[in-house]
Design an enzyme around this catalytic site. Structure first.
Site, PDB file in Angstrom:
ATOM      1  N   ASN A   1      -4.020   5.706  -1.522  1.00 24.22           N
ATOM      2  CA  ASN A   1      -3.813   5.976  -0.098  1.00 24.22           C
ATOM      3  C   ASN A   1      -3.378   7.403   0.191  1.00 24.22           C
ATOM      4  OD1 ASN A   1      -4.580   3.572   1.248  1.00 24.22           O
ATOM      5  ND2 ASN A   1      -2.901   2.583   0.168  1.00 24.22           N
TER       6      ASN A   1
ATOM      7  N   SER B   1       0.826  -1.198   0.000  1.00 24.46           N
ATOM      8  CA  SER B   1       0.000   0.000   0.000  1.00 24.46           C
ATOM      9  C   SER B   1       0.866   1.257   0.000  1.00 24.46           C
ATOM     10  CB  SER B   1      -0.863   0.038   1.261  1.00 24.46           C
ATOM     11  OG  SER B   1      -1.620  -1.133   1.365  1.00 24.46           O
TER      12      SER B   1
HETATM   13  P1  NAD Z   1      -2.527  -9.341   6.880  1.00 25.02           P
HETATM   14  O1  NAD Z   1      -1.828  -8.956   8.125  1.00 25.02           O
HETATM   15  O2  NAD Z   1      -3.982  -9.679   6.907  1.00 25.02           O
HETATM   16  O3  NAD Z   1      -1.778 -10.622   6.223  1.00 25.02           O
HETATM   17  C1  NAD Z   1      -0.382 -10.665   6.033  1.00 25.02           C
HETATM   18  C2  NAD Z   1       0.043 -12.132   5.961  1.00 25.02           C
HETATM   19  O4  NAD Z   1       1.419 -12.177   5.564  1.00 25.02           O
HETATM   20  C3  NAD Z   1      -0.068 -12.884   7.296  1.00 25.02           C
HETATM   21  O5  NAD Z   1      -0.861 -14.050   7.130  1.00 25.02           O
HETATM   22  C4  NAD Z   1       1.391 -13.237   7.625  1.00 25.02           C
HETATM   23  O6  NAD Z   1       1.522 -14.496   8.291  1.00 25.02           O
HETATM   24  C5  NAD Z   1       2.010 -13.268   6.234  1.00 25.02           C
HETATM   25  N1  NAD Z   1       3.459 -13.114   6.216  1.00 25.02           N
HETATM   26  C6  NAD Z   1       4.254 -12.301   6.957  1.00 25.02           C
HETATM   27  N2  NAD Z   1       5.551 -12.473   6.629  1.00 25.02           N
HETATM   28  C7  NAD Z   1       5.585 -13.411   5.658  1.00 25.02           C
HETATM   29  C8  NAD Z   1       6.640 -14.011   4.917  1.00 25.02           C
HETATM   30  N3  NAD Z   1       7.902 -13.672   5.114  1.00 25.02           N
HETATM   31  N4  NAD Z   1       6.319 -14.943   4.003  1.00 25.02           N
HETATM   32  C9  NAD Z   1       5.015 -15.307   3.802  1.00 25.02           C
HETATM   33  N5  NAD Z   1       3.981 -14.765   4.474  1.00 25.02           N
HETATM   34  C10 NAD Z   1       4.268 -13.825   5.383  1.00 25.02           C
HETATM   35  O7  NAD Z   1      -2.230  -8.178   5.834  1.00 25.02           O
HETATM   36  P2  NAD Z   1      -3.140  -7.663   4.589  1.00 25.02           P
HETATM   37  O8  NAD Z   1      -4.135  -6.676   5.082  1.00 25.02           O
HETATM   38  O9  NAD Z   1      -3.590  -8.840   3.782  1.00 25.02           O
HETATM   39  O10 NAD Z   1      -2.058  -6.833   3.757  1.00 25.02           O
HETATM   40  C11 NAD Z   1      -1.124  -7.483   2.915  1.00 25.02           C
HETATM   41  C12 NAD Z   1      -0.522  -6.449   1.975  1.00 25.02           C
HETATM   42  O11 NAD Z   1      -1.562  -5.881   1.176  1.00 25.02           O
HETATM   43  C13 NAD Z   1       0.171  -5.287   2.675  1.00 25.02           C
HETATM   44  O12 NAD Z   1       1.281  -4.916   1.910  1.00 25.02           O
HETATM   45  C14 NAD Z   1      -0.885  -4.201   2.675  1.00 25.02           C
HETATM   46  O13 NAD Z   1      -0.328  -2.923   2.704  1.00 25.02           O
HETATM   47  C15 NAD Z   1      -1.555  -4.462   1.332  1.00 25.02           C
HETATM   48  N6  NAD Z   1      -2.945  -3.990   1.181  1.00 25.02           N
HETATM   49  C16 NAD Z   1      -3.854  -4.165   2.182  1.00 25.02           C
HETATM   50  C17 NAD Z   1      -5.166  -3.733   1.996  1.00 25.02           C
HETATM   51  C18 NAD Z   1      -6.216  -3.954   3.054  1.00 25.02           C
HETATM   52  O14 NAD Z   1      -7.326  -3.417   2.904  1.00 25.02           O
HETATM   53  N7  NAD Z   1      -5.954  -4.726   4.094  1.00 25.02           N
HETATM   54  C19 NAD Z   1      -5.544  -3.130   0.785  1.00 25.02           C
HETATM   55  C20 NAD Z   1      -4.596  -3.001  -0.232  1.00 25.02           C
HETATM   56  C21 NAD Z   1      -3.291  -3.435  -0.026  1.00 25.02           C
END
Ligand code: NAD
Length: 282
Positions: A188, A117
């Site tokens: 964002n 993000s």
């Molecule tokens: P989340 O915390 O729900 O999930 C992240 C996952 O990554 C967890 O299950 C964790 O165990 C895993 N993880 C951590 N380190 C790891 C590694 N080294 N190898 C493999 N897996 C690993 O996070 P999210 O909300 O799904 O966000 C993920 C990405 O998407 C982020 O970069 C965030 O900025 C982006 N994003 C989020 C949203 C949102 O609305 N939540 C929207 C757009 C983009």
């Protein structure tokens, strides 16, 4: 048949794997946590069942989609993949390490995309030997429902990678919009200051959570109020994005609201933890 490795099985990763598999890709969903993978598979199954009830997909399509998804806790399946979409925790050191490892594990021609993000695509790309094939694919939450993918072009991203990624997003039934690599991209950069300001309104006692969300829903025609949206995104994710905007754009207008910091410190992360600005009864 094309194969994608989706790294991170949290809120975004499960939706990304779902959409790729639904559109004919073999999807390997990878996470460090087995529990996150099991939860993600359950979520995808539940979401597909909802799509079947709505008549958006057939039971047969649901089964085929689920069969195309495998889960993994190591990069073993990456050597046969054409594309990686990284959706792991929003921490630079986590992503830098992952891109270094993906670069080593994946075929030279593969594209490495990040769903970050807020972390600069150019900096992520610099962790690899193929910065021309690194790009941002910024999906929106919930991924199966939201049409936008912000396609983020890093300084070194090639025209070919750009075209190919735009084509992939279109083939997933999404609408790609190209933007340049700048903190927070467009989505964002515009959204987070609004959410932050809504939190300031609550902290300063200008209005209640319900009142702030109702003003923005009924007055501005937003489908969700900013605080409900922050809960959906994850308050830890919101805080991380605001910190990047504040640091990288160097303007105090992006300073995270102290109430947001307190909520995250208390573990009230929004919908995923059962409680944020609203209560989700978990
Ligand atoms: P989340 O915390 O729900 O999930 C992240 C996952 O990554 C967890 O299950 C964790 O165990 C895993 N993880 C951590 N380190 C790891 C590694 N080294 N190898 C493999 N897996 C690993 O996070 P999210 O909300 O799904 O966000 C993920 C990405 O998407 C982020 O970069 C965030 O900025 C982006 N994003 C989020 C949203 C949102 O609305 N939540 C929207 C757009 C983009």
């Amino acid at each position: 048949m094309s194969r994608v490795v989706v790294v991170g099985a949290g809120t975004m990763g499960n939706g990304i794997a779902h959409v790729f598999a639904q559109h004919g890709w073999d999807a390997v969903l990878l996470d460090v946590s087995r529990a996150a993978l099991d939860q993600a598979f359950q979520t995808i199954t539940g979401n597909l069942e909802r799509q079947v009830k709505k008549g958006a997909v057939t039971s047969q399509q649901k089964e085929t989609t689920l069969l195309r998804i495998t889960t993994a806790t190591s990069l073993d399946g990456a050597a046969q993949a054409d594309l990686a979409v990284e959706a792991a925790t929003e921490q630079p050191e986590v992503k830098f390490r992952l891109f270094h490892d993906l670069d080593a594990a994946m075929p030279a021609a593969a594209i490495l995309a990040s769903n970050t993000s807020s972390i600069p695509i150019t900096t992520i790309a610099a962790q690899t030997r193929r910065p021309d094939r690194v790009i941002g694919m910024h999906f929106m939450n919930p991924v199966p429902v939201m049409p936008l993918v912000e396609i983020v072009r890093g300084l070194e991203t090639s025209d070919e990678t750009m075209h190919r990624t735009v084509e992939i997003a279109r083939a997933l039934g999404k609408t790609p919009v190209a933007v340049n690599d700048s903190p927070g991209f467009v989505s964002n950069r515009v959204l987070m200051p609004m959410i932050n300001e809504a939190i300031f309104c609550v902290m300063e006692g200008v209005a209640t959570v319900e009142a702030v969300d109702t003003v923005m829903k009924l007055g501005m025609n937003h489908p969700l109020g900013p605080l409900a949206l922050a809960d959906l995104i994850g308050l830890d994710v919101c805080l991380a994005i605001l910190e990047v905007l504040h640091r990288d754009l160097g303007d105090d207008k992006y300073r995270p609201c102290p109430l947001l910091r307190r909520m995250v410190a208390a573990g009230r992360l929004g919908k995923k933890s059962g409680r944020g600005f609203h209560d989700y009864g978990l």
